[in-house]
Design an enzyme around this catalytic site. Structure first.
Site, PDB file in Angstrom:
ATOM      1  N   THR A 105     -22.710 -28.522   0.038  1.00 57.99           N
ATOM      2  CA  THR A 105     -22.157 -27.391  -0.712  1.00 57.99           C
ATOM      3  C   THR A 105     -20.727 -27.715  -1.127  1.00 57.99           C
ATOM      4  OG1 THR A 105     -21.373 -26.254   1.291  1.00 57.99           O
ATOM      5  CG2 THR A 105     -23.590 -25.707   0.495  1.00 57.99           C
ATOM      6  N   ASP A 132     -23.284 -27.770   4.922  1.00 62.66           N
ATOM      7  CA  ASP A 132     -22.508 -26.658   4.369  1.00 62.66           C
ATOM      8  C   ASP A 132     -21.038 -26.887   4.702  1.00 62.66           C
ATOM      9  OD1 ASP A 132     -21.660 -24.296   3.310  1.00 62.66           O
ATOM     10  OD2 ASP A 132     -22.816 -23.003   4.634  1.00 62.66           O
ATOM     11  N   ALA A 133     -20.312 -27.469   3.752  1.00 67.52           N
ATOM     12  CA  ALA A 133     -18.901 -27.808   3.970  1.00 67.52           C
ATOM     13  C   ALA A 133     -17.989 -27.192   2.916  1.00 67.52           C
ATOM     14  CB  ALA A 133     -18.717 -29.317   3.980  1.00 67.52           C
ATOM     15  N   LYS A 134     -18.566 -26.811   1.764  1.00 69.15           N
ATOM     16  CA  LYS A 134     -17.829 -26.154   0.681  1.00 69.15           C
ATOM     17  C   LYS A 134     -16.564 -26.920   0.287  1.00 69.15           C
ATOM     18  CE  LYS A 134     -19.589 -21.608   2.020  1.00 69.15           C
ATOM     19  NZ  LYS A 134     -20.257 -22.008   3.283  1.00 69.15           N
ATOM     20  N   ARG A 135     -16.692 -28.221   0.185  1.00 67.67           N
ATOM     21  CA  ARG A 135     -15.554 -29.051  -0.186  1.00 67.67           C
ATOM     22  C   ARG A 135     -15.194 -28.832  -1.654  1.00 67.67           C
ATOM     23  NH1 ARG A 135     -14.850 -29.293   4.730  1.00 67.67           N
ATOM     24  NH2 ARG A 135     -14.858 -31.222   5.922  1.00 67.67           N
TER      25      ARG A 135
END
Length: 272
Positions: free
Chosen positions: A123, A96-99
């Site tokens: 993510t 879960d890094a939402k890059r």
């Protein structure tokens, strides 16, 4: 490398569950036994992985809680990923890094997550469009793209209506991700917050094939029966704090195992 969906489907069907265990080691909320150790995040992550892996359909570490400690945090993150693969290689890892960035920047992120760490999924934020997603897909990675998130202010942008289609922005995102998935089959899913069960249901009807990653169950208040009924089996339902940070006691690993077993059994009973 076995694809994310292959690992997910196998684990889901074996356990009759959709439980994704999130690992968010917020330093201020860790048990004292962790804080007293040489590496608090390593101690915490090792304990959680070893005690709860039998109930995990997937893992979802949140990179922010490791990054804050710099080099020490990255060491703990990479150590944890290696441990997950050693203890339970059949359990997919969703980082879960939402890059969300373009061109060479996205390629470098993709190489770190999918070639260096070798996680199964990531993510990402689609705000910069298809160009920000393709570098990951070209490396064979699986993406969970932010669609409708669980936080209260998600409506600020995600529920704005678009013209001339007159659909919510999150619906347009989901439609575009479904089209992208046709070009990269088995590599694109959607993040949909568990605090929006009616929207999950409408998105499931809209996109029966897309895999959903559903945060917001547990500490954030999402109702499990409603979520499962709305999402169906092509979904991972995440619980983080409710399992891993439910006590400050020295035996937090045993408590986390019990919490994960409780959710696992609840999902068994609701499994469609």
């Amino acid at each position: 490398m076995t694809s994310f969906l292959t690992k997910f489907h196998s684990r889901r069907d074996n356990l009759q569950s959709l439980l994704c265990i999130g690992i968010d080691p917020e330093l201020e909320k860790l048990p004292q036994v962790c804080l007293d150790s040489k590496s608090p995040l390593v101690h915490f992550a090792e304990t959680i992985v070893r005690y709860t892996h039998t109930n995990a359909v997937a893992w979802k570490p949140n990179i922010a809680f490791f990054e804050r400690l710099g080099a020490e945090g990255y060491f703990a993150l990479e150590h944890m990923v290696h441990l997950m693969k050693e203890v339970s290689p059949e359990v997919p890892i969703v980082m879960d890094a939402k890059r969300g960035d373009l061109a060479n920047t996205a390629k470098e992120y993709a190489k770190y997550f999918f070639q260096t760490l070798k996680v199964d999924a990531l993510t990402v934020n689609p705000y910069m469009g298809r160009d920000s997603l393709v570098p990951y897909l070209d490396l064979g990675g699986y993406l969970f793209v932010l669609g409708l998130t669980s936080n209260p202010s998600s409506a600020d942008f995600q529920k704005l209506k678009t013209n001339p289609k007159d659909v919510f922005l999150y619906e347009e995102v989901s439609d575009q991700m479904a089209r992208l998935e046709e070009s990269y089959p088995g590599q694109v899913g959607l993040v949909v917050g568990g605090t929006h069960p009616s929207e999950i249901q409408s998105l499931r009807k809209r996109h029966p094939r897309l895999c959903f990653l559903i945060p917001g169950f547990g500490a954030q208040g999402g109702d499990l029966p409603s979520i499962i009924q709305a999402s169906g089996k092509e979904a991972l339902i995440n619980s983080s704090r409710g399992i891993t940070l439910s006590t400050l006691a020295e035996n937090f690993g045993e408590v986390s195992k019990k919490k994960s077993e409780e959710v696992h059994l609840q999902m068994n009973q609701l499994f469609l």
